[in-house]
Design a protein around this motif. Sequence first.
Motif, PDB file in Angstrom:
ATOM      1  N   LYS A   1       0.833  -1.208   0.000  1.00  0.00           N
ATOM      2  CA  LYS A   1       0.000   0.000   0.000  1.00  0.00           C
ATOM      3  C   LYS A   1       0.867   1.257   0.000  1.00  0.00           C
ATOM      4  CE  LYS A   1      -3.780  -2.106   2.526  1.00  0.00           C
ATOM      5  NZ  LYS A   1      -4.542  -2.149   3.753  1.00  0.00           N
ATOM      6  N   ASN A   2       1.997   1.248   0.693  1.00  0.00           N
ATOM      7  CA  ASN A   2       2.872   2.413   0.787  1.00  0.00           C
ATOM      8  C   ASN A   2       3.928   2.452  -0.320  1.00  0.00           C
ATOM      9  OD1 ASN A   2       1.510   3.172   3.083  1.00  0.00           O
ATOM     10  ND2 ASN A   2       2.901   2.050   4.437  1.00  0.00           N
ATOM     11  N   GLY A   3       4.004   1.422  -1.153  1.00  0.00           N
ATOM     12  CA  GLY A   3       4.989   1.359  -2.241  1.00  0.00           C
ATOM     13  C   GLY A   3       4.276   1.263  -3.575  1.00  0.00           C
ATOM     14  N   LEU A   4       4.832   0.473  -4.453  1.00  0.00           N
ATOM     15  CA  LEU A   4       4.214   0.244  -5.763  1.00  0.00           C
ATOM     16  C   LEU A   4       3.034  -0.702  -5.636  1.00  0.00           C
ATOM     17  CD1 LEU A   4       7.166  -0.460  -8.242  1.00  0.00           C
ATOM     18  CD2 LEU A   4       5.679   1.522  -8.228  1.00  0.00           C
ATOM     19  N   SER A   5       2.056  -0.504  -6.506  1.00  0.00           N
ATOM     20  CA  SER A   5       0.968  -1.473  -6.559  1.00  0.00           C
ATOM     21  C   SER A   5       1.456  -2.671  -7.359  1.00  0.00           C
ATOM     22  CB  SER A   5      -0.263  -0.857  -7.224  1.00  0.00           C
ATOM     23  OG  SER A   5      -0.004  -0.625  -8.591  1.00  0.00           O
ATOM     24  N   GLU A   6       0.793  -3.779  -7.193  1.00  0.00           N
ATOM     25  CA  GLU A   6       1.160  -4.994  -7.930  1.00  0.00           C
ATOM     26  C   GLU A   6       1.019  -4.753  -9.441  1.00  0.00           C
ATOM     27  OE1 GLU A   6       2.831  -8.575  -8.286  1.00  0.00           O
ATOM     28  OE2 GLU A   6       2.448  -7.676  -6.327  1.00  0.00           O
ATOM     29  N   ALA A   7       0.002  -4.000  -9.864  1.00  0.00           N
ATOM     30  CA  ALA A   7      -0.200  -3.700 -11.286  1.00  0.00           C
ATOM     31  C   ALA A   7       0.959  -2.868 -11.826  1.00  0.00           C
ATOM     32  CB  ALA A   7      -1.525  -2.964 -11.496  1.00  0.00           C
ATOM     33  N   ASP A   8       1.419  -1.861 -11.053  1.00  0.00           N
ATOM     34  CA  ASP A   8       2.556  -1.049 -11.482  1.00  0.00           C
ATOM     35  C   ASP A   8       3.825  -1.900 -11.573  1.00  0.00           C
ATOM     36  OD1 ASP A   8       1.058   1.260 -11.699  1.00  0.00           O
ATOM     37  OD2 ASP A   8       1.554   1.966  -9.665  1.00  0.00           O
ATOM     38  N   ALA A   9       4.006  -2.803 -10.641  1.00  0.00           N
ATOM     39  CA  ALA A   9       5.173  -3.682 -10.648  1.00  0.00           C
ATOM     40  C   ALA A   9       5.154  -4.579 -11.890  1.00  0.00           C
ATOM     41  CB  ALA A   9       5.222  -4.511  -9.376  1.00  0.00           C
ATOM     42  N   GLU A  10       4.000  -5.132 -12.218  1.00  0.00           N
ATOM     43  CA  GLU A  10       3.870  -5.979 -13.410  1.00  0.00           C
ATOM     44  C   GLU A  10       4.144  -5.165 -14.673  1.00  0.00           C
ATOM     45  OE1 GLU A  10       3.496  -9.272 -13.710  1.00  0.00           O
ATOM     46  OE2 GLU A  10       3.645  -9.358 -11.529  1.00  0.00           O
ATOM     47  N   ASN A  11       3.664  -3.924 -14.702  1.00  0.00           N
ATOM     48  CA  ASN A  11       3.885  -3.055 -15.858  1.00  0.00           C
ATOM     49  C   ASN A  11       5.384  -2.791 -16.043  1.00  0.00           C
ATOM     50  OD1 ASN A  11       3.186  -1.392 -18.042  1.00  0.00           O
ATOM     51  ND2 ASN A  11       3.309   0.421 -16.736  1.00  0.00           N
ATOM     52  N   LEU A  12       6.100  -2.507 -14.959  1.00  0.00           N
ATOM     53  CA  LEU A  12       7.547  -2.286 -15.047  1.00  0.00           C
ATOM     54  C   LEU A  12       8.262  -3.537 -15.552  1.00  0.00           C
ATOM     55  CD1 LEU A  12       8.253  -0.197 -11.824  1.00  0.00           C
ATOM     56  CD2 LEU A  12       8.377   0.587 -14.187  1.00  0.00           C
ATOM     57  N   ASP A  13       7.817  -4.708 -15.095  1.00  0.00           N
ATOM     58  CA  ASP A  13       8.409  -5.958 -15.563  1.00  0.00           C
ATOM     59  C   ASP A  13       8.168  -6.164 -17.060  1.00  0.00           C
ATOM     60  OD1 ASP A  13       9.602  -6.769 -13.217  1.00  0.00           O
ATOM     61  OD2 ASP A  13       7.894  -7.994 -12.567  1.00  0.00           O
ATOM     62  N   GLN A  14       6.965  -5.812 -17.527  1.00  0.00           N
ATOM     63  CA  GLN A  14       6.652  -5.976 -18.944  1.00  0.00           C
ATOM     64  C   GLN A  14       7.457  -5.007 -19.805  1.00  0.00           C
ATOM     65  OE1 GLN A  14       2.389  -5.514 -19.186  1.00  0.00           O
ATOM     66  NE2 GLN A  14       2.111  -7.724 -19.389  1.00  0.00           N
ATOM     67  N   VAL A  15       7.562  -3.765 -19.357  1.00  0.00           N
ATOM     68  CA  VAL A  15       8.242  -2.753 -20.153  1.00  0.00           C
ATOM     69  C   VAL A  15       9.753  -2.950 -20.138  1.00  0.00           C
ATOM     70  CG1 VAL A  15       8.703  -0.279 -20.354  1.00  0.00           C
ATOM     71  CG2 VAL A  15       6.384  -1.074 -19.890  1.00  0.00           C
ATOM     72  N   PHE A  16      10.324  -3.188 -18.969  1.00  0.00           N
ATOM     73  CA  PHE A  16      11.779  -3.256 -18.838  1.00  0.00           C
ATOM     74  C   PHE A  16      12.320  -4.672 -18.685  1.00  0.00           C
ATOM     75  CE2 PHE A  16      10.540   0.965 -17.345  1.00  0.00           C
ATOM     76  CZ  PHE A  16      11.298   1.751 -18.195  1.00  0.00           C
ATOM     77  N   GLY A  17      11.457  -5.649 -18.635  1.00  0.00           N
ATOM     78  CA  GLY A  17      11.875  -7.035 -18.484  1.00  0.00           C
ATOM     79  C   GLY A  17      12.040  -7.406 -17.015  1.00  0.00           C
ATOM     80  N   LYS A  18      11.981  -8.694 -16.761  1.00  0.00           N
ATOM     81  CA  LYS A  18      12.154  -9.194 -15.394  1.00  0.00           C
ATOM     82  C   LYS A  18      13.591  -8.965 -14.950  1.00  0.00           C
ATOM     83  CE  LYS A  18       8.196 -11.611 -14.859  1.00  0.00           C
ATOM     84  NZ  LYS A  18       7.236 -11.333 -13.847  1.00  0.00           N
ATOM     85  N   TRP A  19      13.764  -8.771 -13.649  1.00  0.00           N
ATOM     86  CA  TRP A  19      15.090  -8.544 -13.083  1.00  0.00           C
ATOM     87  C   TRP A  19      15.931  -9.791 -13.226  1.00  0.00           C
ATOM     88  CZ3 TRP A  19      18.716  -5.381 -11.805  1.00  0.00           C
ATOM     89  CH2 TRP A  19      19.748  -5.804 -10.971  1.00  0.00           C
ATOM     90  N   ARG A  20      17.170  -9.599 -13.707  1.00  0.00           N
ATOM     91  CA  ARG A  20      18.140 -10.681 -13.789  1.00  0.00           C
ATOM     92  C   ARG A  20      19.340 -10.294 -12.953  1.00  0.00           C
ATOM     93  NH1 ARG A  20      18.031 -10.328 -19.837  1.00  0.00           N
ATOM     94  NH2 ARG A  20      19.758  -8.996 -19.311  1.00  0.00           N
ATOM     95  N   LYS A  21      19.982 -11.272 -12.432  1.00  0.00           N
ATOM     96  CA  LYS A  21      21.186 -11.013 -11.658  1.00  0.00           C
ATOM     97  C   LYS A  21      22.258 -10.437 -12.569  1.00  0.00           C
ATOM     98  CE  LYS A  21      20.456 -14.769  -8.413  1.00  0.00           C
ATOM     99  NZ  LYS A  21      20.986 -16.002  -7.880  1.00  0.00           N
TER     100      LYS A  21
END
Length: 136
Positions: free
Chosen positions: A28-48
């Motif tokens: 609630k105090n950070g990113l919403s799950e929808a915003d997080a999914e959008n960032l993953d779609q646009v920039f790709g999933k985090w890789r090490k």
Amino acid sequence: MANTRKFNTTVKIGGKTYAPGEDVPVSKNGLSEADAENLDQVFGKWRKASDTTIDKRIAALTEERDTLADRVEALTKERDALADKTDGSEDVAELTEKLKAVTEERDQLSEDNATLAGELKKLQADEDDDKAKDKT
């Protein structure tokens, strides 16, 4: 669901900025799950960061793609330039007419040559007949 996630991009929430790879709160105090999914779609999933083999392969493929795109662009320009020289050009129409005239002239000369060859054979045959009559 995790309370934090990592992204391939800088994320700014309120006055706090999270660098790529930092844990970003998803709540609630950070990113919403929808915003997080959008960032993953646009920039790709985090890789090490240690996954450099894939990064190198992606960079090589991207470079190859760019090279091929440049080659396609150059070939397209070359094709268009050649098409401009030939499509609907008066030069081509003029040359086509000249070719047609020369072809007709060649065909007529060939026909005339055949006629003359036939006449020559007749004359030679007549001459041979005359020589044969003279000997007798």
